[in-house]
Scaffold this motif. Sequence first.
Motif, short mmCIF file in Angstrom:
data_model
loop_
_atom_site.label_atom_id
_atom_site.label_comp_id
_atom_site.label_asym_id
_atom_site.label_seq_id
_atom_site.Cartn_x
_atom_site.Cartn_y
_atom_site.Cartn_z
N LEU A 79 4.77 5.67 12.49
CA LEU A 79 4.33 6.33 11.27
C LEU A 79 5.26 6.06 10.11
O LEU A 79 4.82 5.85 8.98
N ILE A 80 6.57 6.06 10.36
CA ILE A 80 7.51 5.84 9.27
C ILE A 80 7.38 4.43 8.71
O ILE A 80 7.60 4.18 7.53
N PHE A 81 6.98 3.47 9.57
CA PHE A 81 6.77 2.11 9.10
C PHE A 81 5.44 1.98 8.35
O PHE A 81 5.39 1.46 7.23
N ILE A 82 4.36 2.47 8.97
CA ILE A 82 3.02 2.27 8.40
C ILE A 82 2.86 3.05 7.10
O ILE A 82 2.49 2.50 6.06
N ILE A 83 3.17 4.34 7.14
CA ILE A 83 2.96 5.18 5.96
C ILE A 83 4.01 4.88 4.90
O ILE A 83 3.73 4.85 3.70
N GLY A 84 5.25 4.65 5.35
CA GLY A 84 6.31 4.37 4.40
C GLY A 84 6.04 3.14 3.57
O GLY A 84 6.29 3.11 2.36
N TYR A 85 5.52 2.09 4.21
CA TYR A 85 5.21 0.86 3.48
C TYR A 85 3.82 0.90 2.83
O TYR A 85 3.59 0.25 1.82
N GLY A 86 2.89 1.63 3.46
CA GLY A 86 1.50 1.57 3.01
C GLY A 86 1.12 2.58 1.95
O GLY A 86 0.18 2.36 1.19
N VAL A 87 1.84 3.71 1.88
CA VAL A 87 1.49 4.77 0.93
C VAL A 87 2.49 4.77 -0.20
O VAL A 87 3.69 4.92 0.01
N SER A 88 2.00 4.58 -1.40
CA SER A 88 2.88 4.56 -2.56
C SER A 88 2.07 4.90 -3.81
O SER A 88 0.92 4.50 -3.94
N LEU A 89 2.70 5.64 -4.71
CA LEU A 89 2.07 5.94 -5.99
C LEU A 89 2.44 4.92 -7.05
O LEU A 89 1.97 4.99 -8.18
N ASP A 90 3.30 3.97 -6.69
CA ASP A 90 3.69 2.93 -7.62
C ASP A 90 2.62 1.84 -7.63
O ASP A 90 2.27 1.30 -6.59
N VAL A 91 2.11 1.54 -8.81
CA VAL A 91 1.09 0.51 -8.97
C VAL A 91 1.79 -0.77 -9.43
O VAL A 91 2.44 -0.77 -10.47
N LYS A 92 1.66 -1.84 -8.66
CA LYS A 92 2.35 -3.09 -8.98
C LYS A 92 1.36 -4.26 -8.97
O LYS A 92 0.33 -4.21 -8.31
N ARG A 93 1.74 -5.30 -9.72
CA ARG A 93 0.95 -6.53 -9.82
C ARG A 93 -0.51 -6.23 -10.21
O ARG A 93 -1.45 -6.74 -9.59
N VAL A 94 -0.68 -5.38 -11.21
CA VAL A 94 -2.01 -5.00 -11.67
C VAL A 94 -2.61 -6.16 -12.46
O VAL A 94 -2.02 -6.62 -13.45
N PRO A 95 -3.79 -6.66 -12.06
CA PRO A 95 -4.42 -7.75 -12.83
C PRO A 95 -4.98 -7.23 -14.16
O PRO A 95 -5.71 -6.24 -14.20
N ILE A 96 -4.62 -7.90 -15.23
CA ILE A 96 -5.02 -7.48 -16.57
C ILE A 96 -5.53 -8.70 -17.35
O ILE A 96 -4.92 -9.77 -17.30
N ALA A 97 -6.65 -8.52 -18.04
CA ALA A 97 -7.16 -9.56 -18.93
C ALA A 97 -6.65 -9.29 -20.34
O ALA A 97 -6.75 -8.16 -20.84
N VAL A 98 -6.07 -10.31 -20.97
CA VAL A 98 -5.52 -10.18 -22.32
C VAL A 98 -6.33 -11.05 -23.26
O VAL A 98 -6.39 -12.27 -23.10
N VAL A 99 -7.00 -10.40 -24.22
CA VAL A 99 -7.81 -11.12 -25.20
C VAL A 99 -6.98 -11.29 -26.47
O VAL A 99 -6.68 -10.32 -27.17
N LEU A 100 -6.58 -12.53 -26.78
CA LEU A 100 -5.74 -12.82 -27.93
C LEU A 100 -6.59 -13.36 -29.08
O LEU A 100 -6.88 -14.55 -29.15
N GLU A 101 -7.00 -12.47 -29.98
CA GLU A 101 -7.69 -12.91 -31.20
C GLU A 101 -6.68 -13.23 -32.30
O GLU A 101 -7.02 -13.85 -33.29
#
Length: 375
Positions: free
Chosen positions: A38-60
């Motif tokens: 449990l300490i391995f699975i939940i510790g690594y799998g549950v997080s409130l940190d959002v990382k590597r979020v894909p974002i589209a950037v429209v440069l006008e």
Amino acid sequence: MSKNDFIKRLTAMVTKEFRQLVRDNSSILIGIFLPILLIFIIGYGVSLDVKRVPIAVVLEDTSPTTYDVLSFLNGSEYFSPTYVTSMHEAEKMIDGRNVEAIIRIPSDFSESLYRQESSIQLILYGVDSSTATIVKGYIEGSIKQWEALNKSKFINDSAVGNVTVENRMWFNDANSSIWYFIPGLIVLIITIVGVFLTSLVMAREWERGTLESLFVSPVKPLEILLSKMVPYFSVAMIGFIFCLIAARFLYKVPIYGSLIIIILCSMLYLFVTLGMGLTISSITKNQFLASQLALLVSFLPAMMLTGFLFDLRSIPAFIRNIGQILPATYYLELLKSLFLAGNNWHLIYKNCLILFFYAIFFISLALKVTKKSLE
């Protein structure tokens, strides 16, 4: 003589239970390997940190100022930007769930900065509202930081905007949800191990009738309960030590409080959970019922109503009062404080005293229920 007989009988019973525990692979799995898993699975799998979020950037607007504003996207572990030339292309990407957000820089952005009328359009994928809220906070915070650092370039009045805000997360300098989750995860693991181990093992002996052979012997109900608690207390503490090692060296969670106090309060809470498990098993005398009842009265409330997942101050008063009844609530408050804040003696005295009374209550209740069952 009576005291010596008590010690002899208890020693013999504890020895028997340890031998039975060694032969019972399921108890070892629940007590030692389940906490590690449990300490391995939940510790690594549950997080409130959002990382590597894909974002589209429209440069006008492709001016150097625009790229400077969006420089926080490049090389960041939080964002994975894709630069596109049209809003239509970005909308197709968010419709297909290829990106979580769109940042649109209008064509007059650089010119508008000098008129203090600049704006940036941010479009978020609102189906996943929690992720959208976190992404919104990241982006807005980064843009505000750039604005604070560069305001003097676009505002002639130097008296404007001299005050800047420096943010710091008190007691969580890394601003990591792992630091927040691991103490709560330890609470869940000890709750599962303590309640499930004793409730299932004792209920199994009721089902098999092995306890009936003790009814005609000089062994007292108290001796039966103690002999059940000692081996499984030892197994659960081994699992707890593994969790503690993983928290400190695997997840780098700081331990600002006393390690001895952490261990002692965990032992105290473990007595509470063992008493709950013994009470459940003596009432149900059935493994299936014992497991279901243990799940309903221990694990689920410990996860949902103690403050592990939700801030208790943000829920209705009735539900919050139920959470205040649970012993896991006080153990969780203790662990979080000891891990991240240090030795707050007011909290230590208060919560340890509450856990002590819970331990006495559940062990006494288990003894009473067992006596009634024997009669």
